[in-house]
Enzyme design. Sequence first.
Site, PDB file in Angstrom:
ATOM      1  N   THR A  39       0.828  -1.219   0.000  1.00 13.17           N
ATOM      2  CA  THR A  39       0.000   0.000   0.000  1.00 13.17           C
ATOM      3  C   THR A  39       0.856   1.260   0.000  1.00 13.17           C
ATOM      4  O   THR A  39       0.355   2.344  -0.245  1.00 13.17           O
ATOM      5  CB  THR A  39      -0.928   0.050   1.244  1.00 13.17           C
ATOM      6  OG1 THR A  39      -0.134  -0.221   2.400  1.00 13.17           O
ATOM      7  CG2 THR A  39      -2.056  -0.940   1.145  1.00 13.17           C
ATOM      8  N   TYR A  49      -7.198  -8.188  10.672  1.00 10.73           N
ATOM      9  CA  TYR A  49      -6.417  -7.022  11.129  1.00 10.73           C
ATOM     10  C   TYR A  49      -6.446  -6.931  12.656  1.00 10.73           C
ATOM     11  O   TYR A  49      -5.401  -6.899  13.302  1.00 10.73           O
ATOM     12  CB  TYR A  49      -7.008  -5.768  10.497  1.00 10.73           C
ATOM     13  CG  TYR A  49      -6.263  -4.488  10.820  1.00 10.73           C
ATOM     14  CD1 TYR A  49      -5.027  -4.213  10.244  1.00 10.73           C
ATOM     15  CD2 TYR A  49      -6.811  -3.548  11.694  1.00 10.73           C
ATOM     16  CE1 TYR A  49      -4.353  -3.023  10.541  1.00 10.73           C
ATOM     17  CE2 TYR A  49      -6.141  -2.361  11.983  1.00 10.73           C
ATOM     18  CZ  TYR A  49      -4.914  -2.099  11.395  1.00 10.73           C
ATOM     19  OH  TYR A  49      -4.250  -0.926  11.686  1.00 10.73           O
TER      20      TYR A  49
HETATM   21  N1  LIG Z   1      -3.232   5.495   9.806  1.00  7.33           N
HETATM   22  C1  LIG Z   1      -3.943   5.151  10.856  1.00  7.33           C
HETATM   23  O1  LIG Z   1      -4.955   5.784  11.149  1.00  7.33           O
HETATM   24  C2  LIG Z   1      -3.525   3.998  11.725  1.00  7.33           C
HETATM   25  C3  LIG Z   1      -4.314   3.703  12.845  1.00  7.33           C
HETATM   26  C4  LIG Z   1      -3.942   2.632  13.652  1.00  7.33           C
HETATM   27  C5  LIG Z   1      -2.815   1.904  13.380  1.00  7.33           C
HETATM   28  N2  LIG Z   1      -2.069   2.208  12.287  1.00  7.33           N
HETATM   29  C6  LIG Z   1      -0.891   1.356  12.018  1.00  7.33           C
HETATM   30  O2  LIG Z   1       0.210   2.136  11.602  1.00  7.33           O
HETATM   31  C7  LIG Z   1       0.950   1.424  10.610  1.00  7.33           C
HETATM   32  C8  LIG Z   1       1.104   2.297   9.386  1.00  7.33           C
HETATM   33  O3  LIG Z   1      -0.192   2.602   8.869  1.00  7.33           O
HETATM   34  P1  LIG Z   1      -0.411   3.588   7.629  1.00  7.33           P
HETATM   35  O4  LIG Z   1      -1.662   4.315   7.864  1.00  7.33           O
HETATM   36  O5  LIG Z   1       0.832   4.317   7.354  1.00  7.33           O
HETATM   37  O6  LIG Z   1      -0.718   2.523   6.495  1.00  7.33           O
HETATM   38  P2  LIG Z   1      -0.020   2.314   5.064  1.00  7.33           P
HETATM   39  O7  LIG Z   1      -0.798   1.242   4.395  1.00  7.33           O
HETATM   40  O8  LIG Z   1       0.145   3.608   4.372  1.00  7.33           O
HETATM   41  O9  LIG Z   1       1.412   1.804   5.482  1.00  7.33           O
HETATM   42  C9  LIG Z   1       1.729   0.459   5.701  1.00  7.33           C
HETATM   43  C10 LIG Z   1       3.004   0.165   4.947  1.00  7.33           C
HETATM   44  O10 LIG Z   1       3.379  -1.196   5.194  1.00  7.33           O
HETATM   45  C11 LIG Z   1       3.750  -1.787   3.970  1.00  7.33           C
HETATM   46  N3  LIG Z   1       3.546  -3.229   4.104  1.00  7.33           N
HETATM   47  C12 LIG Z   1       2.367  -3.900   4.196  1.00  7.33           C
HETATM   48  N4  LIG Z   1       2.603  -5.205   4.344  1.00  7.33           N
HETATM   49  C13 LIG Z   1       3.953  -5.368   4.352  1.00  7.33           C
HETATM   50  C14 LIG Z   1       4.806  -6.492   4.468  1.00  7.33           C
HETATM   51  N5  LIG Z   1       4.312  -7.741   4.605  1.00  7.33           N
HETATM   52  N6  LIG Z   1       6.145  -6.294   4.415  1.00  7.33           N
HETATM   53  C15 LIG Z   1       6.664  -5.049   4.260  1.00  7.33           C
HETATM   54  N7  LIG Z   1       5.902  -3.947   4.142  1.00  7.33           N
HETATM   55  C16 LIG Z   1       4.556  -4.115   4.193  1.00  7.33           C
HETATM   56  C17 LIG Z   1       2.876  -1.137   2.933  1.00  7.33           C
HETATM   57  O11 LIG Z   1       3.356  -1.234   1.612  1.00  7.33           O
HETATM   58  C18 LIG Z   1       2.846   0.314   3.433  1.00  7.33           C
HETATM   59  O12 LIG Z   1       3.920   1.059   2.929  1.00  7.33           O
HETATM   60  C19 LIG Z   1       0.205   0.128  10.345  1.00  7.33           C
HETATM   61  O13 LIG Z   1       0.810  -0.904  11.070  1.00  7.33           O
HETATM   62  C20 LIG Z   1      -1.183   0.398  10.872  1.00  7.33           C
HETATM   63  O14 LIG Z   1      -1.799  -0.777  11.332  1.00  7.33           O
HETATM   64  C21 LIG Z   1      -2.404   3.232  11.445  1.00  7.33           C
END
Ligand SMILES: NC(=O)c1ccc[n+]([C@@H]2O[C@H](COP(=O)([O-])OP(=O)(O)OC[C@H]3O[C@@H](n4cnc5c(N)ncnc54)[C@H](O)[C@@H]3O)[C@@H](O)[C@H]2O)c1
Length: 319
Positions: A39, A147
Amino acid sequence: MHLRKRVMVTGGAGFLGSFLCERLLEAGCDVFCVDNFYTGSKRNVLPLLDNPYFELHRHDITFPLYVEVDEIYNLACPASPIHYQVDPVQTTKTSVHGAINMLGLAKRLKARILQASTSEIYGDPSVHPQHESYWGNVNPIGPRACYDEGKRCAETLFFDYYRQHRLRIKVARIFNTYGPRMHPNDGRVVSNFILQALRGDPITIYGTGEQTRSFCYVDDLVEGLARFMEKTPDDFIGPVNLGNPREFTILELAEKVLELTGSSSRLVFKPLPMDDPKQRRPDISLAREALDWSPRVPLDEGLAQTIAYFEQLMREGCL
Ligand SMILES: NC(=O)c1ccc[n+]([C@@H]2O[C@H](COP(=O)([O-])OP(=O)(O)OC[C@H]3O[C@@H](n4cnc5c(N)ncnc54)[C@H](O)[C@@H]3O)[C@@H](O)[C@H]2O)c1
């Protein structure tokens, strides 16, 4: 041997990860960004590629990784329901196998490791606001479970590595965060509303729009993560809620987006999706006390930055 702290950010090419990489570089760290671009995208870290202290590595964290670093921020995981439900098995694997691999690495290196957990571990909460002591109300077999339960299991692993191997862990429970570089098609309410407003499409409200959400701007959130990692002693491991306790109804958010974009889109109402929580708000008293942290960016200001980002994507023909 190493003048700069070597910090690994998994998911570093994603929305939150790319801002974190930037902040760590500004603080003088040597940043190793790991991402499989599921993503995330290179575009998010493009301005960092010329920096000699930034390295971008394509890797899926469900497979082991052997590198030498001092600290690990484990952010890799698709975060929006649309993305994590495309391949739910891979989502669970990323949370669980990914955590095992990163914890194994941290154990070998004696590195400090921070887990990006989520408010989703509280499920559809029966307690408001959610304090870290609340155990949650999660449906273990629903479409969001890959998730929610994946992240819950990752927390379990972090705490077992702490108890069993004395690993230096930090667990942050992140609540709804928004800002520039959010994935345009992630189906999250902020990006959905902004895109619909900019395109003049109807704004889709699920349910009555009376359900509330709290929205934290990305700069505030990244500041919280960095403080937790850098400023707290090893015996302060969390979990710690990070988010904005100010609640808005979905209708209020829609109205703000319409006002800031100057759009004349109308509102349309659709049924609520399964397991959608009706209300979620962080109790951030622990973060206030232990990290001296609370969000500073008001919703209007954060929305204006986010709208400007999506307008730019539109001008560049990326949408
Ligand atoms: N944005 C929010 O509101 C929010 C809320 C709660 C938790 N989080 C957590 O924060 C983290 C980042 O979220 P975000 O909003 O930046 O999402 P995002 O999807 O933009 O970022 C996630 C990143 O992880 C990478 N990724 C996914 N699976 C992978 C794998 N198997 N190996 C290597 N890379 C992988 C994706 O390519 C992406 O760059 C996540 O763990 C998410 O669960 C985010």
